[in-house]
Design an enzyme around this catalytic site. Structure first.
Site: not given
Length: 527
Positions: A366-367, A370, A381, A390, A449, A454
């Site tokens: 996941h990271e 990014h 974002y 995301e 958020d 998210h």
């Protein structure tokens, strides 16, 4: 600050998320709208296009439809031909030959030279000439950017030493004159990037008004989340290590056409000790409790590298072979993992909400996705583009670890089985919408958020679930990668993502696959 993270702060109240202990001062423009990207593939005139000159004629022939003056409003960047024989001509929108920030236009031709689509941020309402006067000099803009932060340049200008003895500076500064689209008001600005690891992980993206010196927008977009050795879950792994002076290092030099994968120990110090000390062992057997987090960080970084290289020929997250650096044992009871713009950091968790965060390969996937997104589509974002940012990280986290539809289940709430941070198959189970009827229109603030990045990611996640269930993993991951790297642009919304994925499916597998993608998005109310 904005953190491209695994979770939102409203869930954990920490910065595995947006905000928390790594949060520092931020200024952000209010109510800034961005150019909505367009995707045009119908009723376009095209003779054979096999050169930059031919693309220029294509723009001229379609000027009334596209409303773009290619001679004045677009600057050629590059052309690339992919494995399907399609050629993609990328242009930078400009005003007075100055680039418009966060924008691109791409013309796509098939192997016969026929234009099949054109997409991107067209900025058809941009002025032909700028009325604003540039009064602030480039160095002055850089000084203004530093003055707006709560740290000085000197505090961040630290030097580290690599295993080979080479030194590298953790501070990187970039400064470029751009045109900034502020709710349709096009103004000259300096785009300043300030990246550093000490005294906190930062990748500041700042826009300074070139006439007044005002900080228009400032966001820290450091991205968070989340050789034989024993990993966090007690499994034994084979590791690529490096022998120097009788000591073995978690330092992998085997990746093709690339830098290294290297792993450090922060020793719980936090900001001031990045990247930390190398993780070493005298016998090349990394079996101790203190080494478990490092074993997984090292192994899974290599696994994610291999996933992108083996499936797509991508060399590291930026396709330029950059080294992947990981640091474990970050902070104390730190319920977080982060991509900081130049490395990964992993906390140990508090033993209740999380155990060692490097122990989940889908979190690592996941990271690092990014980072891939940052170097390809550049999805902004916030709001729907941020939710897509995301979602694509979740989807590729799933492709890295397709055993179930959950995210982060291996390290989340240790001792409790069957739960995770999110679910692609059932977003509602984790308080996420799975249809546009449930879309949450949240403010673009930290408390909101950043427009629900998210929260609303559950909608494209559920569309991905339907797509994968219909087409299978192999076709789906090809389609998602092509959409991310070829068609998505910075301000893409859900509808635009649907079009991008449909076009990618059409390119790769034909109309039946494109129809399946369309049905998946119909199922979540994105038409």
């Amino acid at each position: 600050m904005k953190w491209k993270s695994l979770m939102a702060s409203v869930v954990l109240g920490t910065s595995l998320v947006s905000g928390g202990s790594l949060a520092h001062a931020e200024k952000s423009a209010e109510n800034v709208s961005v150019e909505t990207p367009q995707f045009v593939k119908d009723n376009i005139k095209s003779s054979k296009v096999v050169s930059k000159k031919a693309v220029k004629k294509f723009f001229k022939d379609n000027k009334s439809k596209l409303k773009i003056n290619a001679n004045k409003n677009l600057k050629f960047v590059k052309s690339e031909t992919d494995d399907l024989g399609m050629t993609h001509y990328t242009y930078q929108p400009v005003v007075d030959n100055i680039p418009i920030a966060n924008s691109r236009v791409v013309v796509h031709t098939n192997k016969k030279g026929k234009v099949i689509s054109i997409n991107g941020e067209f900025h058809q309402d941009a002025p032909r000439n700028l009325k604003q006067t540039k009064k602030v000099k480039k160095q002055e803009a850089l000084d203004i950017a530093w003055d707006s932060l709560d740290v000085s340049r000197e505090e961040t200008n630290t030097v580290q030493k690599s295993l080979s003895g080479e030194t590298f500076n953790t501070l990187n500064e970039n400064n470029e004159l751009v045109v900034y689209d502020n709710d349709g008001d096009y103004q000259l600005a300096y785009h300043v990037e300030l990246q550093f690891a000490d005294p906190y992980p930062a990748n500041w993206q700042m826009y300074i008004d070139a006439e007044t010196g005002e900080v228009i927008q400032a966001n820290n977009v450091a991205e968070e989340a989340t050789g034989t050795g024993v990993g966090v879950l007690g499994d034994t792994k084979s590791l690529n290590t490096y022998l120097s002076g009788g000591t073995y290092y978690l330092y992998d030099t085997t990746k093709p056409m690339s830098g290294v994968i290297e792993t450090f120990d922060n020793q719980h110090y936090g900001y001031s000790n990045l990247p930390g000390i190398y993780v070493t062992d005298s016998g090349n057997t990394f079996y101790s409790e203190n080494q478990k987090a490092a074993v997984d960080a090292h192994y899974y970084a290599g696994e994610v590298f291999d996933f992108y290289y083996d499936n797509f020929g991508r060399v590291s997250y930026d396709d330029q072979g950059s080294s992947i650096r990981s640091t474990v044992h970050y902070g104390s009871n730190y319920n977080n993992a982060a991509w900081t713009g130049n490395q990964m950091i992993y906390g140990d968790g508090d033993g209740s909400t999380f155990t060692y965060l490097s122990g989940a390969n889908d979190i690592v996937g996941h990271e690092l996705t990014h980072a891939v997104t940052e170097s390809t589509a550049g999805l902004v974002y916030e709001s729907q583009s941020g939710a897509l940012n995301e979602s694509f990280s979740d989807v590729f986290g799933y492709f890295v670890d397709p055993e179930d539809w959950l995210m982060g289940e291996d390290v989340y709430t240790p001792g409790v089985s069957g739960d995770g941070l999110r679910s692609l198959s059932n977003p509602n189970a984790y308080n996420q919408p799975d249809h546009m009827d449930e879309y949450q229109d949240l403010p673009v603030t930290e408390e909101g958020d950043w427009g629900g990045v998210h929260t609303n990611s559950g909608i494209p996640n559920k569309a991905a679930y339907y797509t994968i269930s219909n087409l299978g993993i192999e076709k789906s991951k090809d389609i998602y990668y092509r959409a991310l790297t070829v068609y998505l642009t910075p301000n893409s919304d859900f509808s635009y993502a649907r079009q991008s994925l449909e076009q990618a499916a059409q390119d790769l597998y034909g109309s039946s696959a494109a129809n399946a993608v369309g049905q998946a998005w119909d199922n979540v109310g994105v038409y």
